[in-house]
Enzyme design. Sequence first.
Site, PDB file in Angstrom:
ATOM      1  N   ARG A  39       0.823  -1.221   0.000  1.00  0.00           N
ATOM      2  CA  ARG A  39       0.000   0.000   0.000  1.00  0.00           C
ATOM      3  C   ARG A  39       0.850   1.262   0.000  1.00  0.00           C
ATOM      4  NH1 ARG A  39      -4.795  -1.715   4.181  1.00  0.00           N
ATOM      5  NH2 ARG A  39      -6.126  -2.611   2.572  1.00  0.00           N
ATOM      6  N   LYS A 203     -15.932 -14.575   5.308  1.00  0.00           N
ATOM      7  CA  LYS A 203     -17.101 -13.692   5.425  1.00  0.00           C
ATOM      8  C   LYS A 203     -18.010 -13.799   4.208  1.00  0.00           C
ATOM      9  CE  LYS A 203     -14.197 -10.383   7.500  1.00  0.00           C
ATOM     10  NZ  LYS A 203     -13.193 -10.105   6.539  1.00  0.00           N
ATOM     11  N   GLY A 359      -5.935  -9.340   1.636  1.00  0.00           N
ATOM     12  CA  GLY A 359      -4.624  -9.556   2.250  1.00  0.00           C
ATOM     13  C   GLY A 359      -4.132 -10.992   2.188  1.00  0.00           C
ATOM     14  N   GLY A 382     -11.810  -5.398   0.628  1.00  0.00           N
ATOM     15  CA  GLY A 382     -13.222  -5.032   0.839  1.00  0.00           C
ATOM     16  C   GLY A 382     -13.681  -3.994  -0.177  1.00  0.00           C
TER      17      GLY A 382
END
Length: 401
Positions: A39, A203, A359, A382
């Site tokens: 990042r 998730k 990640g 996300g």
Amino acid sequence: MTNIIKNIDDFNFKNKTALLRVDFNVPIDNFKNITDDTRIKYTIPTIKKIIYDGGKIVIISHFGRPKGIQSKKYSLKFLKLFLSKQLNNIPVFFYKNCIGENIEKKINEIKYREILILENLRFHKEEEECNKEFALKLSKYGDIYVNDAFGVCHRYHSSIYILPKFFKKKCIGYLLKKEIENIDKFLSKKVYKPITIILGGSKISTKLDLIDKLWNLSDYILIGGGIAYPFISELGGKIGNSLIDNKINNSTIINIIKKNKKKQKIYFPTDVIISKFFTNSTNNKVSSIFSIPKKYMGLDIGPNTINIFCDIIKKSKTILWNGPMGVFEFSNFSKGTRLIAKEIKKITKKGAFSMIGGGDSISALKQEKCINDISYISTGGGAMLEYLKNKKLPGIISMMI
Ligand code: AMP
């Protein structure tokens, strides 16, 4: 407001102060060594452009989830040296807060071609509350607002959604521009078929809508990891103690299964590696995913599934991957994820377009030394999923002029 978004090349920063919102929420170890600097590295071109133009930069970012409480653990101070090194020792300063009377004075003190990092935005609970007063205070720190924080563009946070509204001059940085271009490329009908989407992780609530949304676009959807079990359970399988995400909407699962019966696109694991305990145990067995014994849980995809998934990847021309195929953090359950990473690398080398976010998937690629062979690595797992579902991310809408 139009839907025009300016990018960083539309501005010259000479004698200007850029208020640069980045996502420096990088993973670190116990000694604050950065374990993945992707990042930060991806924002370097943006920083260099502003500095080489002759501007100064005030950097704002979040780090971790301090929930409005100041602490050393979540301080951004450790980035001062790291960033300076990345920029051939350009002076980088740090200030211990992101709100306060001294900050404007501090900004005036630094010279053009220098950088000031302000402390973690999330030390103030207002950052996550879409707070106008908080954003107004931040807006005093620069002439031009630059957003290069793709990882949080799906959040209605003050510095992402409200702050840009206070600026007439605002633009997206190179990182954000690249993210938008690559995801748009994937969503456009311009990519080559067959298109394969690989989803894993735990998730399912964040991934179900995506299956629905990308159904028409995709040729194959490979589902691994913990998100496979609610489907298998609905299909009548016995999944033992395997993961079930409580937030799931069963009717969506049923609809997807119905759709898949009419025209098969989704491939679930056939076999999995099971264990009695959620540990890096070596005492594992292969089981059919439909008949996992009562006290066992599935923690990785099995050898037959790996073969089926790899065969599909081999014939794909475009691949999107988000989420590991198993509990990849445990070496004994990482094989599925690592072999999928390798196969994606191989097919990319042969000319396929591959795009990967999240990640864990990125860590797997790094472990297998595949990272440089992927067409595009997204810096926001996300945010990437949300953008794929609905391009109207708060952080992007608010950049429209
Ligand atoms: P996500 O944030 O949804 O991409 O989930 C990533 C997490 O999913 C990782 O921490 C994995 O350990 C976890 N995961 C993957 N497969 C499984 C599984 N079969 N059971 C439990 N957790 C899993």
